[in-house]
Design a protein around this motif. Sequence first.
Motif, short mmCIF file in Angstrom:
data_model
loop_
_atom_site.label_atom_id
_atom_site.label_comp_id
_atom_site.label_asym_id
_atom_site.label_seq_id
_atom_site.Cartn_x
_atom_site.Cartn_y
_atom_site.Cartn_z
N GLU A 140 -51.33 -70.31 9.99
CA GLU A 140 -51.94 -69.62 11.37
C GLU A 140 -53.23 -69.37 11.24
OE1 GLU A 140 -47.83 -66.63 11.85
OE2 GLU A 140 -49.17 -66.29 10.32
N ILE A 141 -54.01 -69.17 10.12
CA ILE A 141 -55.36 -69.25 10.01
C ILE A 141 -56.00 -70.33 10.55
CG2 ILE A 141 -57.54 -68.76 8.72
CD1 ILE A 141 -55.44 -67.37 6.74
N LEU A 142 -55.69 -71.60 10.11
CA LEU A 142 -55.89 -72.79 10.57
C LEU A 142 -55.97 -72.96 11.95
CD1 LEU A 142 -55.02 -75.19 7.55
CD2 LEU A 142 -57.34 -74.14 8.01
N ALA A 143 -54.74 -72.49 12.48
CA ALA A 143 -54.54 -72.79 13.99
C ALA A 143 -55.40 -71.80 14.76
CB ALA A 143 -53.14 -72.37 14.33
N ALA A 144 -55.78 -70.70 14.39
CA ALA A 144 -56.68 -69.82 15.09
C ALA A 144 -58.21 -70.36 15.03
CB ALA A 144 -56.73 -68.48 14.15
N LEU A 145 -58.53 -70.91 14.09
CA LEU A 145 -59.81 -71.43 14.03
C LEU A 145 -59.79 -72.82 14.79
CD1 LEU A 145 -60.32 -71.74 10.14
CD2 LEU A 145 -61.85 -70.55 11.54
N ALA A 146 -58.86 -73.47 15.03
CA ALA A 146 -58.89 -74.66 15.68
C ALA A 146 -59.02 -74.11 17.36
CB ALA A 146 -57.74 -75.59 15.76
N ARG A 147 -58.08 -73.23 17.72
CA ARG A 147 -58.16 -72.63 18.88
C ARG A 147 -59.49 -72.16 19.23
NH1 ARG A 147 -53.15 -70.54 17.65
NH2 ARG A 147 -53.98 -68.53 17.07
N ALA A 148 -60.19 -71.32 18.38
CA ALA A 148 -61.51 -70.78 18.58
C ALA A 148 -62.55 -71.70 18.85
CB ALA A 148 -61.88 -70.01 17.47
N LEU A 160 -61.82 -67.54 4.55
CA LEU A 160 -62.08 -67.84 5.91
C LEU A 160 -63.78 -67.92 5.97
CD1 LEU A 160 -61.20 -68.03 8.97
CD2 LEU A 160 -61.28 -65.48 9.08
N ILE A 161 -64.62 -67.02 5.44
CA ILE A 161 -65.86 -67.05 5.40
C ILE A 161 -66.47 -68.60 4.86
CG2 ILE A 161 -67.98 -66.24 4.49
CD1 ILE A 161 -66.58 -63.56 4.06
N ARG A 162 -65.71 -69.11 4.12
CA ARG A 162 -66.09 -70.40 3.51
C ARG A 162 -65.60 -71.43 4.61
NH1 ARG A 162 -63.99 -68.52 -1.64
NH2 ARG A 162 -65.75 -67.93 -2.97
N ALA A 163 -64.82 -71.22 5.66
CA ALA A 163 -64.17 -72.25 6.43
C ALA A 163 -65.36 -72.92 7.41
CB ALA A 163 -63.35 -71.68 7.42
N PRO A 164 -65.61 -74.43 7.53
CA PRO A 164 -66.40 -74.85 8.05
C PRO A 164 -66.82 -74.72 9.59
CG PRO A 164 -65.27 -76.27 6.71
CD PRO A 164 -64.63 -75.18 6.68
N THR A 165 -65.71 -74.23 10.17
CA THR A 165 -65.57 -73.52 11.30
C THR A 165 -66.48 -72.33 11.76
OG1 THR A 165 -63.54 -74.62 11.87
CG2 THR A 165 -64.12 -73.20 13.62
N ILE A 166 -66.50 -71.52 10.72
CA ILE A 166 -67.26 -70.25 11.01
C ILE A 166 -68.72 -70.48 11.06
CG2 ILE A 166 -67.64 -67.99 10.01
CD1 ILE A 166 -64.67 -68.45 11.24
N ASN A 167 -69.30 -70.02 11.96
CA ASN A 167 -70.99 -70.08 12.05
C ASN A 167 -71.77 -68.69 11.90
OD1 ASN A 167 -69.67 -71.99 14.54
ND2 ASN A 167 -70.79 -73.18 12.93
N HIS A 168 -71.02 -67.76 11.95
CA HIS A 168 -71.77 -66.47 11.86
C HIS A 168 -70.65 -65.44 11.23
CE1 HIS A 168 -74.60 -62.95 12.35
NE2 HIS A 168 -73.41 -62.23 12.99
N VAL A 169 -71.04 -64.54 10.34
CA VAL A 169 -70.28 -63.39 9.79
C VAL A 169 -70.93 -62.15 9.97
CG1 VAL A 169 -69.11 -62.33 7.99
CG2 VAL A 169 -69.42 -64.87 8.07
N ALA A 170 -70.26 -61.30 10.67
CA ALA A 170 -70.77 -59.95 11.08
C ALA A 170 -69.79 -58.93 10.18
CB ALA A 170 -70.92 -59.46 12.49
N PHE A 171 -70.60 -58.24 9.17
CA PHE A 171 -69.57 -57.48 8.20
C PHE A 171 -70.06 -56.13 8.11
CE2 PHE A 171 -69.09 -55.57 3.95
CZ PHE A 171 -67.71 -55.52 3.76
#
Length: 462
Positions: free
Chosen positions: A25-33, A195-206
Amino acid sequence: MSKLQCISPIDGSVYVERHLASNPEILAALARAELAQQTWKRTPLRERIAIGRRAIDAFAARESQLAEELCWMMGRPIRYAAGEIRGFVERATHMADIAEGSLADIRLPDKPGFTRFIRREPLGVALVIAPWNYPYLTAVNAVMPALLAGNAVLLKHSAQTPLCAERMVEAFAEAGLPEGVFQYLHLSHGETEALIRAPTINHVAFTGSVPGGAMVERAAAGRFISVGLELGGKDPAYVRADADLQHAVETAIDGAFFNSGQSCCGIERIYVHESLFDAFVEQAVALVRQYKLGRSDDPQTTLGPLVRADAADFVRAQIAEAVEQGARAHIDPAEFPLDAPGTPYLAPQVLTNVSHEMRVMTEESFGPVVGIQKVASDEEALALMNDSEFGLTAAIFSRDVDAAMALADRVEAGTVFLNRCDYLDPGLAWTGVKHSGRGCTLSRVGYEQLTRPKSFHFKTQL
């Protein structure tokens, strides 16, 4: 399948239960995004803003429902809960209002034969990790400008406030936001770190604790992505000799005890000039005694439970330790009958005879306690205000604007207030120093954190 349970601090019941996202489900969400962002970034800015404004309207229309859910999930007294919904609308509207100006091309002076300008480009997919204490206000700070700038957003809320993520996504879907541009995920801590390590993520706001911020930095290390961190606070107030005493008492005490003290920018320590000290303490104690500790679904309650029993016990331990070290506790917990160890219901407390040798004056409390310390001068107050590993906000109470400005210039904090506290003006950059974090949200500067500059240098005459 792993589950998330939101235990209401009101009565210990399970208020919300959700399944945690699986790896597929996480991988699918990343692909959709990632796919949706490619189209979204090419959507004209005015269209993105129009969708954002419709989402604001859809969100505001559910104020009563959202306020009640907030009350049950994290314990905000129902009489105040709707204020967070209105704050969301204020901040989101401001970021929509300034989007065109903030994201406009930066044109350089004319140079014959050349066209030169700088364009703000979206980063890609932003991960927003939001806490439970102000779940809508902290999230909107990054979500709205990220979307308007052309990014896709994945929102991960605290397990204490899972409905907040769902309601925000629902409002944007109702507004016509294309599928995949804004999604939520209910995640464990381990899944969030992955998820933070996923190559698809370009910015993290924490937004969260200092250890949580350290985790984000470790997970993002070596990926060269931007990270915004809003972490803890131990925010001070200084009441100068020339302050309006009644205003200072009312404002500082509200800043200390609103939301049961569970605010990163709440007032946790107060320094008062010796000429006003006794009167300030007398009025402050009298005001605190007027609070009504109770269930947050009771409209008469002005001080709700802390989010969890262990959070309340942590503050109890700080208070007990300070008293053992010589502090004076001015409130008898018996005045607040619901107060009981092992429960989230905690009486408010005002401490004097405090010093920076005590944890309650240096370690984040995140509860309804404040230490008040006497000072003899501006210099002594300034030294104590800056004697902290945190630097989110600081407040000065004075009738002398020039003197306050001279002090404010030397205070180590992201925001310095005069004659007010615990408020975010969306037109100003929300930022911290030291262990309070780095980066910023809100204001036009906030858009710079969610975009990258791209320069165009065209030689038009050959």
